[in-house]
Design a protein around this motif. Structure first.
Motif, PDB file in Angstrom:
ATOM      1  N   MET A   1       0.836  -1.195   0.000  1.00  0.00           N
ATOM      2  CA  MET A   1       0.000   0.000   0.000  1.00  0.00           C
ATOM      3  C   MET A   1       0.869   1.243   0.000  1.00  0.00           C
ATOM      4  O   MET A   1       1.860   1.311   0.732  1.00  0.00           O
ATOM      5  CB  MET A   1      -0.921   0.007   1.229  1.00  0.00           C
ATOM      6  N   GLU A   2       0.486   2.215  -0.809  1.00  0.00           N
ATOM      7  CA  GLU A   2       1.234   3.459  -0.845  1.00  0.00           C
ATOM      8  C   GLU A   2       1.124   4.191   0.492  1.00  0.00           C
ATOM      9  O   GLU A   2       0.163   4.010   1.247  1.00  0.00           O
ATOM     10  CB  GLU A   2       0.715   4.364  -1.965  1.00  0.00           C
ATOM     11  N   THR A   3       2.115   5.021   0.766  1.00  0.00           N
ATOM     12  CA  THR A   3       2.086   5.843   1.979  1.00  0.00           C
ATOM     13  C   THR A   3       2.074   7.315   1.593  1.00  0.00           C
ATOM     14  O   THR A   3       2.455   7.690   0.480  1.00  0.00           O
ATOM     15  CB  THR A   3       3.305   5.563   2.884  1.00  0.00           C
ATOM     16  N   ARG A   4       1.620   8.129   2.540  1.00  0.00           N
ATOM     17  CA  ARG A   4       1.567   9.570   2.336  1.00  0.00           C
ATOM     18  C   ARG A   4       2.018  10.267   3.612  1.00  0.00           C
ATOM     19  O   ARG A   4       1.844   9.737   4.720  1.00  0.00           O
ATOM     20  CB  ARG A   4       0.142  10.026   2.010  1.00  0.00           C
ATOM     21  N   HIS A   5       2.573  11.455   3.451  1.00  0.00           N
ATOM     22  CA  HIS A   5       2.893  12.280   4.620  1.00  0.00           C
ATOM     23  C   HIS A   5       1.598  12.785   5.245  1.00  0.00           C
ATOM     24  O   HIS A   5       0.651  13.148   4.532  1.00  0.00           O
ATOM     25  CB  HIS A   5       3.760  13.470   4.221  1.00  0.00           C
ATOM     26  N   LEU A   6       1.560  12.809   6.562  1.00  0.00           N
ATOM     27  CA  LEU A   6       0.423  13.393   7.268  1.00  0.00           C
ATOM     28  C   LEU A   6       0.682  14.885   7.418  1.00  0.00           C
ATOM     29  O   LEU A   6       1.493  15.319   8.250  1.00  0.00           O
ATOM     30  CB  LEU A   6       0.233  12.742   8.637  1.00  0.00           C
ATOM     31  N   GLY A   7       0.035  15.673   6.582  1.00  0.00           N
ATOM     32  CA  GLY A   7       0.264  17.111   6.597  1.00  0.00           C
ATOM     33  C   GLY A   7       1.703  17.426   6.210  1.00  0.00           C
ATOM     34  O   GLY A   7       2.355  16.666   5.493  1.00  0.00           O
ATOM     35  N   ARG A   8       2.198  18.562   6.716  1.00  0.00           N
ATOM     36  CA  ARG A   8       3.586  18.933   6.450  1.00  0.00           C
ATOM     37  C   ARG A   8       4.468  18.447   7.589  1.00  0.00           C
ATOM     38  O   ARG A   8       5.112  19.231   8.301  1.00  0.00           O
ATOM     39  CB  ARG A   8       3.704  20.453   6.251  1.00  0.00           C
ATOM     40  N   THR A   9       4.451  17.131   7.805  1.00  0.00           N
ATOM     41  CA  THR A   9       5.297  16.510   8.823  1.00  0.00           C
ATOM     42  C   THR A   9       6.087  15.383   8.173  1.00  0.00           C
ATOM     43  O   THR A   9       5.860  15.020   7.017  1.00  0.00           O
ATOM     44  CB  THR A   9       4.472  15.926   9.984  1.00  0.00           C
ATOM     45  N   GLY A  10       6.993  14.818   8.934  1.00  0.00           N
ATOM     46  CA  GLY A  10       7.766  13.689   8.440  1.00  0.00           C
ATOM     47  C   GLY A  10       7.076  12.356   8.640  1.00  0.00           C
ATOM     48  O   GLY A  10       7.603  11.315   8.233  1.00  0.00           O
ATOM     49  N   LEU A  11       5.892  12.355   9.249  1.00  0.00           N
ATOM     50  CA  LEU A  11       5.181  11.108   9.515  1.00  0.00           C
ATOM     51  C   LEU A  11       4.521  10.603   8.241  1.00  0.00           C
ATOM     52  O   LEU A  11       3.674  11.281   7.657  1.00  0.00           O
ATOM     53  CB  LEU A  11       4.127  11.318  10.600  1.00  0.00           C
ATOM     54  N   ARG A  12       4.885   9.403   7.821  1.00  0.00           N
ATOM     55  CA  ARG A  12       4.265   8.764   6.672  1.00  0.00           C
ATOM     56  C   ARG A  12       3.353   7.653   7.161  1.00  0.00           C
ATOM     57  O   ARG A  12       3.719   6.868   8.046  1.00  0.00           O
ATOM     58  CB  ARG A  12       5.317   8.193   5.710  1.00  0.00           C
ATOM     59  N   VAL A  13       2.173   7.586   6.586  1.00  0.00           N
ATOM     60  CA  VAL A  13       1.186   6.576   6.979  1.00  0.00           C
ATOM     61  C   VAL A  13       0.599   5.947   5.723  1.00  0.00           C
ATOM     62  O   VAL A  13       0.639   6.533   4.630  1.00  0.00           O
ATOM     63  CB  VAL A  13       0.052   7.185   7.830  1.00  0.00           C
ATOM     64  N   SER A  14       0.044   4.757   5.865  1.00  0.00           N
ATOM     65  CA  SER A  14      -0.632   4.115   4.740  1.00  0.00           C
ATOM     66  C   SER A  14      -1.818   4.969   4.316  1.00  0.00           C
ATOM     67  O   SER A  14      -2.448   5.646   5.134  1.00  0.00           O
ATOM     68  CB  SER A  14      -1.100   2.714   5.137  1.00  0.00           C
ATOM     69  N   ARG A  15      -2.144   4.946   3.016  1.00  0.00           N
ATOM     70  CA  ARG A  15      -3.184   5.844   2.529  1.00  0.00           C
ATOM     71  C   ARG A  15      -4.603   5.323   2.791  1.00  0.00           C
ATOM     72  O   ARG A  15      -5.572   5.908   2.309  1.00  0.00           O
ATOM     73  CB  ARG A  15      -2.985   6.167   1.052  1.00  0.00           C
ATOM     74  N   LEU A  16      -4.725   4.269   3.548  1.00  0.00           N
ATOM     75  CA  LEU A  16      -5.968   3.849   4.190  1.00  0.00           C
ATOM     76  C   LEU A  16      -5.663   3.564   5.644  1.00  0.00           C
ATOM     77  O   LEU A  16      -4.619   2.983   5.964  1.00  0.00           O
ATOM     78  CB  LEU A  16      -6.553   2.593   3.539  1.00  0.00           C
ATOM     79  N   GLY A  17      -6.567   3.977   6.528  1.00  0.00           N
ATOM     80  CA  GLY A  17      -6.410   3.690   7.945  1.00  0.00           C
ATOM     81  C   GLY A  17      -7.462   2.695   8.404  1.00  0.00           C
ATOM     82  O   GLY A  17      -8.552   2.611   7.817  1.00  0.00           O
ATOM     83  N   LEU A  18      -7.154   1.950   9.432  1.00  0.00           N
ATOM     84  CA  LEU A  18      -8.083   0.966   9.997  1.00  0.00           C
ATOM     85  C   LEU A  18      -8.751   1.562  11.230  1.00  0.00           C
ATOM     86  O   LEU A  18      -8.074   1.933  12.196  1.00  0.00           O
ATOM     87  CB  LEU A  18      -7.338  -0.314  10.376  1.00  0.00           C
ATOM     88  N   VAL A 265     -15.588   2.236  -5.539  1.00  0.00           N
ATOM     89  CA  VAL A 265     -15.689   3.526  -6.218  1.00  0.00           C
ATOM     90  C   VAL A 265     -15.750   4.661  -5.197  1.00  0.00           C
ATOM     91  O   VAL A 265     -15.025   5.665  -5.305  1.00  0.00           O
ATOM     92  CB  VAL A 265     -16.931   3.563  -7.130  1.00  0.00           C
ATOM     93  N   ALA A 266     -16.618   4.529  -4.197  1.00  0.00           N
ATOM     94  CA  ALA A 266     -16.789   5.593  -3.207  1.00  0.00           C
ATOM     95  C   ALA A 266     -15.509   5.826  -2.410  1.00  0.00           C
ATOM     96  O   ALA A 266     -15.144   6.978  -2.116  1.00  0.00           O
ATOM     97  CB  ALA A 266     -17.934   5.232  -2.259  1.00  0.00           C
ATOM     98  N   LEU A 267     -14.816   4.751  -2.079  1.00  0.00           N
ATOM     99  CA  LEU A 267     -13.604   4.879  -1.275  1.00  0.00           C
ATOM    100  C   LEU A 267     -12.457   5.465  -2.100  1.00  0.00           C
ATOM    101  O   LEU A 267     -11.698   6.307  -1.605  1.00  0.00           O
ATOM    102  CB  LEU A 267     -13.216   3.518  -0.700  1.00  0.00           C
ATOM    103  N   GLU A 296      -6.796  -0.448  -3.343  1.00  0.00           N
ATOM    104  CA  GLU A 296      -5.433   0.022  -3.568  1.00  0.00           C
ATOM    105  C   GLU A 296      -5.073   0.053  -5.051  1.00  0.00           C
ATOM    106  O   GLU A 296      -4.347   0.948  -5.511  1.00  0.00           O
ATOM    107  CB  GLU A 296      -4.441  -0.858  -2.807  1.00  0.00           C
ATOM    108  N   ASP A 297      -5.562  -0.888  -5.817  1.00  0.00           N
ATOM    109  CA  ASP A 297      -5.210  -0.970  -7.231  1.00  0.00           C
ATOM    110  C   ASP A 297      -6.150  -0.172  -8.142  1.00  0.00           C
ATOM    111  O   ASP A 297      -6.015  -0.235  -9.362  1.00  0.00           O
ATOM    112  CB  ASP A 297      -5.218  -2.434  -7.684  1.00  0.00           C
ATOM    113  N   LEU A 298      -7.097   0.553  -7.548  1.00  0.00           N
ATOM    114  CA  LEU A 298      -8.091   1.267  -8.340  1.00  0.00           C
ATOM    115  C   LEU A 298      -7.837   2.775  -8.343  1.00  0.00           C
ATOM    116  O   LEU A 298      -7.709   3.394  -7.292  1.00  0.00           O
ATOM    117  CB  LEU A 298      -9.497   0.999  -7.788  1.00  0.00           C
TER     118      LEU A 298
END
Length: 326
Positions: A1-18, A265-267, A296-298
């Protein structure tokens, strides 16, 4: 799963959360373990909980699962404090309450820190600078790595984020959590623009429109759904009207054309909106979660995104300030 920065911080998280709203209440320890395993196997790492979910049982259950089952370093644990079971004052974001709640959360989670600690709601009875000072203390003491807020409207988020950026020693807000979906686009009026301008990442809650965007209510209310639950029926009911039905029909049409499900689609739509870091997805079972993880693949075609934008467009009616014709 791709990751993204949370805001303008160094914290990277998966682009879906549980999400863990139902853990310890409607979701058993076995089902929670299966969900967490499926989430990790898909490359996810952001797990969102709160001290009031299941009256603390969700945090306790997550702590049990990370004790030997999942290495703590593989998770980005986010929790919240500030909601209380008091009808006279449902939110308490005083420094004393927040820091005591954080200590209790850490004990239930069985850890010495959380990766993201969030104020659960705005508390009009506490000066905002006092609330935000609690976040600074949490970070400076090592009990939280990053901080954020939940449910703050536009001016509240802008004030809080600007305050944290204005003085030395203050911790910038990393994220804000707010309901956002094709059925609830109110954040686009002020919250999302403020978040984008101030470098705060958005973590959408209820990205599936409280379950309605899955299409399960198109032909009635299933007996095993939230809409049929005595406790949650009022939560779902606002999204069962004619306007929502038109959006759901459009989502279903797009899903048919892409050979995927309405849920996917909605997600995918909300996941890829500007300013969004990671929608928080909750599920009762691992099977339900698997469908969400398969998104993830859509990537939705531009034409479908535009069509969904049009059919779900909210009416943001600001007052008309052009008096020249009077």
């Amino acid at each position: 799963m791709e990751t993204r920065h949370l805001g303008r911080t160094g914290l990277r998280v998966s682009r879906l959360g549980l999400g863990t709203l139902t853990w310890g209440r409607d979701t058993s320890e076995r089902d929670a373990a299966e969900q967490l395993k499926a989430f990790l196997d898909a490359g996810g790492d952001l797990v969102d909980t709160a001290d009031v979910y299941g009256d603390g049982r969700a945090e306790y259950l997550l702590g049990r699962l990370t004790d030997g089952f999942v290495p703590r370093g593989e998770l980005v644990v986010a929790t919240k404090a500030g909601s209380v079971a008091d009808p006279e004052r449902p939110h308490d974001a005083s420094r004393g309450h927040l820091l005591s709640a954080l200590d209790a959360s850490l004990a239930r989670l069985g850890t010495d820190h959380v990766d993201l600690w969030q104020v659960h709601a705005y508390d009009p009875g506490t000066p905002m600078e006092e609330t935000l000072h609690a976040l600074d203390i949490a970070v400076s003491s090592g009990r939280a790595r990053y901080v954020g807020v939940c449910g703050f409207c536009g001016w509240q988020l802008a004030k809080a984020a600007a305050w944290q950026l204005a003085g030395p020693g203050r911790t910038p807000l990393a994220g804000t959590q707010m309901e956002y979906s094709l059925l609830q686009r109110g954040v686009e009026r002020e919250v999302l623009p403020a978040a984008l301008d101030l470098g705060v990442g958005l973590l959408p809650s209820s990205p599936l429109g409280r379950g309605v965007l899955t299409g399960k209510y198109r032909r009635g209310t299933p007996a095993d759904s939230r809409g049929a639950s005595e406790r949650l029926a009022r939560f779902v009911e606002p999204y069962l009207g004619d306007a929502a039905a038109r959006v759901v029909d459009a989502v279903a049409t797009a899903a048919d054309g892409l050979a995927v499900t309405p849920l996917q689609v909605a997600l995918a739509w909300v996941r890829d909106r500007p300013g969004v870091t990671a929608p928080i997805v909750g599920a009762r079972t691992a099977e339900q979660l698997a469908e969400a993880l398969s998104v993830e693949d859509l990537t939705l075609p531009v034409e479908i995104c535009r069509a969904l934008d049009d059919v779900s467009a909210p009416e943001h009616r600001y007052p008309d300030h052009d008096w020249s014709t009077l």
